[in-house]
Write a protein that holds these residues in place. Sequence first.
Motif, PDB file in Angstrom:
ATOM      1  N   PRO A  65      -3.502  -2.968   2.351  1.00 38.68           N
ATOM      2  CA  PRO A  65      -2.814  -1.730   2.250  1.00 38.68           C
ATOM      3  C   PRO A  65      -1.454  -1.530   3.114  1.00 38.68           C
ATOM      4  CG  PRO A  65      -5.150  -1.042   2.313  1.00 38.68           C
ATOM      5  CD  PRO A  65      -5.085  -2.530   2.568  1.00 38.68           C
ATOM      6  N   LEU A  66      -1.750  -1.848   4.352  1.00 37.80           N
ATOM      7  CA  LEU A  66      -0.370  -1.742   5.211  1.00 37.80           C
ATOM      8  C   LEU A  66       0.425  -2.788   4.912  1.00 37.80           C
ATOM      9  CD1 LEU A  66       0.993  -0.293   7.567  1.00 37.80           C
ATOM     10  CD2 LEU A  66      -0.563  -1.847   9.154  1.00 37.80           C
TER      11      LEU A  66
ATOM     12  N   ALA B 163       2.353  -1.757   1.886  1.00 39.09           N
ATOM     13  CA  ALA B 163       3.151  -0.524   2.081  1.00 39.09           C
ATOM     14  C   ALA B 163       4.599  -0.951   2.776  1.00 39.09           C
ATOM     15  CB  ALA B 163       2.388   0.247   3.207  1.00 39.09           C
TER      16      ALA B 163
ATOM     17  N   ILE C  16       2.722   4.018  -2.473  1.00 44.68           N
ATOM     18  CA  ILE C  16       1.666   4.024  -1.456  1.00 44.68           C
ATOM     19  C   ILE C  16       0.121   4.408  -2.206  1.00 44.68           C
ATOM     20  CG2 ILE C  16       0.710   5.249   0.314  1.00 44.68           C
ATOM     21  CD1 ILE C  16       3.148   5.716   1.602  1.00 44.68           C
TER      22      ILE C  16
ATOM     23  N   ASN D  18      -6.797   4.488   5.718  1.00 44.09           N
ATOM     24  CA  ASN D  18      -5.662   3.700   5.180  1.00 44.09           C
ATOM     25  C   ASN D  18      -4.671   4.938   4.732  1.00 44.09           C
ATOM     26  OD1 ASN D  18      -6.306   0.972   5.440  1.00 44.09           O
ATOM     27  ND2 ASN D  18      -7.432   0.901   3.690  1.00 44.09           N
ATOM     28  N   TYR D  19      -5.236   5.948   4.220  1.00 43.93           N
ATOM     29  CA  TYR D  19      -4.344   6.735   3.444  1.00 43.93           C
ATOM     30  C   TYR D  19      -3.754   7.462   5.040  1.00 43.93           C
ATOM     31  CZ  TYR D  19      -3.088  11.667   1.844  1.00 43.93           C
ATOM     32  OH  TYR D  19      -2.542  12.828   1.361  1.00 43.93           O
TER      33      TYR D  19
ATOM     34  N   LEU E  42      -0.906   4.651   6.241  1.00 43.63           N
ATOM     35  CA  LEU E  42       0.205   4.475   5.510  1.00 43.63           C
ATOM     36  C   LEU E  42       1.192   5.439   5.419  1.00 43.63           C
ATOM     37  CD1 LEU E  42      -0.968   2.436   2.137  1.00 43.63           C
ATOM     38  CD2 LEU E  42      -0.503   1.667   4.521  1.00 43.63           C
TER      39      LEU E  42
ATOM     40  N   PHE F  48       2.818   5.540   8.639  1.00 44.74           N
ATOM     41  CA  PHE F  48       3.833   4.349   8.559  1.00 44.74           C
ATOM     42  C   PHE F  48       4.830   4.717   7.899  1.00 44.74           C
ATOM     43  CE2 PHE F  48       5.222   0.761   6.158  1.00 44.74           C
ATOM     44  CZ  PHE F  48       5.779  -0.240   7.363  1.00 44.74           C
ATOM     45  N   ALA F  49       4.733   5.280   6.795  1.00 43.54           N
ATOM     46  CA  ALA F  49       5.925   5.752   5.897  1.00 43.54           C
ATOM     47  C   ALA F  49       6.870   6.748   6.444  1.00 43.54           C
ATOM     48  CB  ALA F  49       5.363   6.206   4.649  1.00 43.54           C
TER      49      ALA F  49
END
Length: 398
Positions: free
Chosen positions: A29-30, A33, A192, A245-246, A249, A252-253
Amino acid sequence: MRTMLNIANYEVRHILKDRVAFAIVFLAPLFFAFLMGSVYYSAAINDVPFALVDLDNSLASREVADYFSTGQHFKINPEIDTCEKMEKAMREGIIRGGIVVPEDFSKKLARKQSTEVLVVYDASNLLWGYNIRKFAYEGMDEFNRRYAAAYLQSMGMHPAQSDEVLNLVNCSIMTWYNPTYSYINFLYAGVIFIILHQLGLLGVTLTIPREKEGNTWIHYLASPLERWQIIFGKSLPYIIAGIFNYALLLWFAHHFILLKIEGSILLIALLGFLYTCAIIFLGFFISLYAENSLQISRYLILLSIPIFMISGYTWPRYRIPGIIIAISELTPFTWMAEAFRKVTIKNLGFPDIAYNVLGLSIMIVIGLALSGTFRKDREPIAEDKIRVNGGPEYPRRV
């Protein structure tokens, strides 16, 4: 509860032992993303490769050229100065657009005759085409305003008066929600969610086929465990990983890709929890009836692009055929993407996303109901048979 946690512990051990499963659940996931964020990081399109062909070479034509060469919108290629070179450069992708000022441009202006410049652009990519057209109109509007002001002043009108004449009617534009027209705010959140959707599904849908291929699923079916204990025990690690992960991310975003995230943190967390649970429980149901891991991988690859396209996230829903909209509402992505945009971009409250919350909740209930449809065979456990105990090792021989 203890039995369910033991099953979850058993599932976590499988994830940690299997490098591919660990990468799918925690690392992919990361990585995706970051990869997608790098693509859209610039947020807006500027410095468009452009050509300027001035066939008039006059003071007036150079004023037109000034706008296109001095602003941030276009990056003029000085080597392209003829129509033939411009056409060749467009074919080869060296430039994405160009402007041609005709030979008699200044003469017609002096005679107060209508004249025009030619703007060409590559519309094979709609983003290039839309932005070039928009920037070109802005440039010509600015030139017309300056030229009209200069003409009025040459007729003896005071500069202040000429400005008043040219500004009798003003258009006041107020852009709500995404004033910078950032492409990140438009698209990246959807990227995402499709990453979480597909990787979450892939992780959980491989659990039961893995047990079947290892001839261990029968141990659960023949055990005294309740269906809900098996469902929640096997799903819990993936729900926790999905929520992690939600949050990761989004962090991170927001901090590195500069995605706009406003609104209620509680609503954002609620949407993430519901979205993750809907994905995992529907994925668990799929895993029950999939024949093998290869079949699941093939189907999920086929699903990823259609889910994104038919959701209405990047295209107005009212312009999508009704039957396709109805199909899109069978996926958690559609409900989540719309609600998240309302909360984080428009800063709306719970009443505005209540319908989306209800939709995700219904999908969770449906997923749980479908997940409980598998048949359990309850048989007496002999001393020399394999059974599921209450310890951390599932299953083991006694």
